[in-house]
Design an enzyme around this catalytic site. Sequence first.
Site, short mmCIF file in Angstrom:
data_model
loop_
_atom_site.label_atom_id
_atom_site.label_comp_id
_atom_site.label_asym_id
_atom_site.label_seq_id
_atom_site.Cartn_x
_atom_site.Cartn_y
_atom_site.Cartn_z
N LYS A 67 -6.49 31.38 63.87
CA LYS A 67 -6.03 32.74 64.13
C LYS A 67 -4.93 32.75 65.18
CE LYS A 67 -9.10 34.41 61.29
NZ LYS A 67 -10.51 34.39 61.65
N ASP B 252 -17.48 34.87 70.65
CA ASP B 252 -16.60 34.40 69.58
C ASP B 252 -15.24 35.03 69.86
OD1 ASP B 252 -15.14 33.98 67.27
OD2 ASP B 252 -16.56 35.01 65.94
N TRP C 230 -17.91 39.58 61.35
CA TRP C 230 -18.15 38.28 61.99
C TRP C 230 -19.35 38.35 62.92
CZ3 TRP C 230 -16.14 35.01 59.01
CH2 TRP C 230 -14.90 35.22 58.41
C1 LIG Z 1 -11.93 34.25 61.06
C2 LIG Z 1 -13.03 34.51 62.01
C3 LIG Z 1 -14.22 33.77 61.98
C4 LIG Z 1 -14.50 32.71 60.94
O1 LIG Z 1 -13.79 31.58 61.23
P1 LIG Z 1 -13.92 30.25 60.35
O2 LIG Z 1 -13.20 29.27 61.21
O3 LIG Z 1 -13.27 30.51 59.04
O4 LIG Z 1 -15.36 29.92 60.20
C5 LIG Z 1 -15.18 34.05 62.92
N1 LIG Z 1 -15.00 35.00 63.85
C6 LIG Z 1 -13.88 35.73 63.92
C7 LIG Z 1 -13.73 36.77 64.98
C8 LIG Z 1 -12.86 35.51 63.00
O5 LIG Z 1 -11.73 36.23 63.06
#
Ligand SMILES: *Cc1c(COP(=O)(O)O)cnc(C)c1O
Length: 356
Positions: free
Chosen positions: A192, A168, A101
Amino acid sequence: MKKHNFSAGPCILPPNVLQEAADAVRELDNSGLSLIEISHRSKPFVAVMDEARALVKELLNVPEGYEVLFLQGGASLGFLTAAYNFHKQGETAAYVNTGTWSKKAIKEAKLLGDVDVIASSESSNFDHIPSFGAINHPSLHITTNNTIFGTQFKSMPSLGEGQVLMADMSSDIFSQELNIADFDLIYAGAQKNMGPAGTVMYIVKTESLGKTGRAIPSYLDLAVHIDKDSMFNTPPVFAVYTSMLTLRWLKNLGGVAEIQKHNEAKAKLMYSEIDRNPLFEGFAQAESRSNMNATFKLSNDELAAKFDEMWNAAGINGLKGHRSIGGYRASMYNALPLESVQVLVDVMKEFERTHG
Ligand SMILES: *Cc1c(COP(=O)(O)O)cnc(C)c1O
């Protein structure tokens, strides 16, 4: 029978949240209408959006000067949104590369300017959080929890006056207490640890916006969304509503400090067994281990079919590791009960007894 859901994402949600979300799709609060067939500008939905944003502020002790938004595009669009709003024209942005990511975030940032990857754990397949010294760039971006590799920042970087910190937090938001004042931007895809896929939450320090010197497309401009109270266009009503229900659930449970204790207990139970049981090996280095995603493998890969059969028979779902590292990954998000971790640990012990 309800499964023990260790899925990495979309992930487990509390049973009462699923029930209430289903009820609202049929009929929202005795209104004679479904949640998903009313105007997002109607009083009932505006109240939902307001409550969701207020709950984020309350649960994370968000100080004055920050705004909360629920937008679309997932964290993947967040990578670009972050860069558009904070990557200063003509300057170099610092990024820490801790996995898949992070790499995607770096790729998007490079569309807008120079990126300096100041630390990376790629050479050891991202099995730890690399250390780094003082930051000399105007901004730094980190991925606090690396969902695929099972690593997590244990302390947050502190930057100087005027430097921007972006994070993030898709896979560990609301899992532990945070000092929001350390950050200028936090973003997290809902699926998540908060709700269904379809919305991404942003926490933005408003005075840090508007300083990049670049033109920003309307949907990517966080100031536009703040100005419209997260209703610039039609929001993903179901995802926002269900996230709001999860945040209510978290508040009733005692909030983030309380869930952090549960999460630490689950992680301790899981990692103790990985370390104790000679049939398993942990993937991430001990000091970087994630409380959300525990990655591990079998000492002897030839036993995989047997182990898979056993955990499947115990009603466990979603234990397979991501294809980029293989092995297993036990994702232990907020809504996963300790009992589910105990079921997995019992399977591992039984596996040792029968195949050790
Ligand atoms: C799953 C995830 C993403 C991607 O998320 P989307 O909403 O599918 O774009 C980005 N960063 C992390 C840390 C993730 O676990």
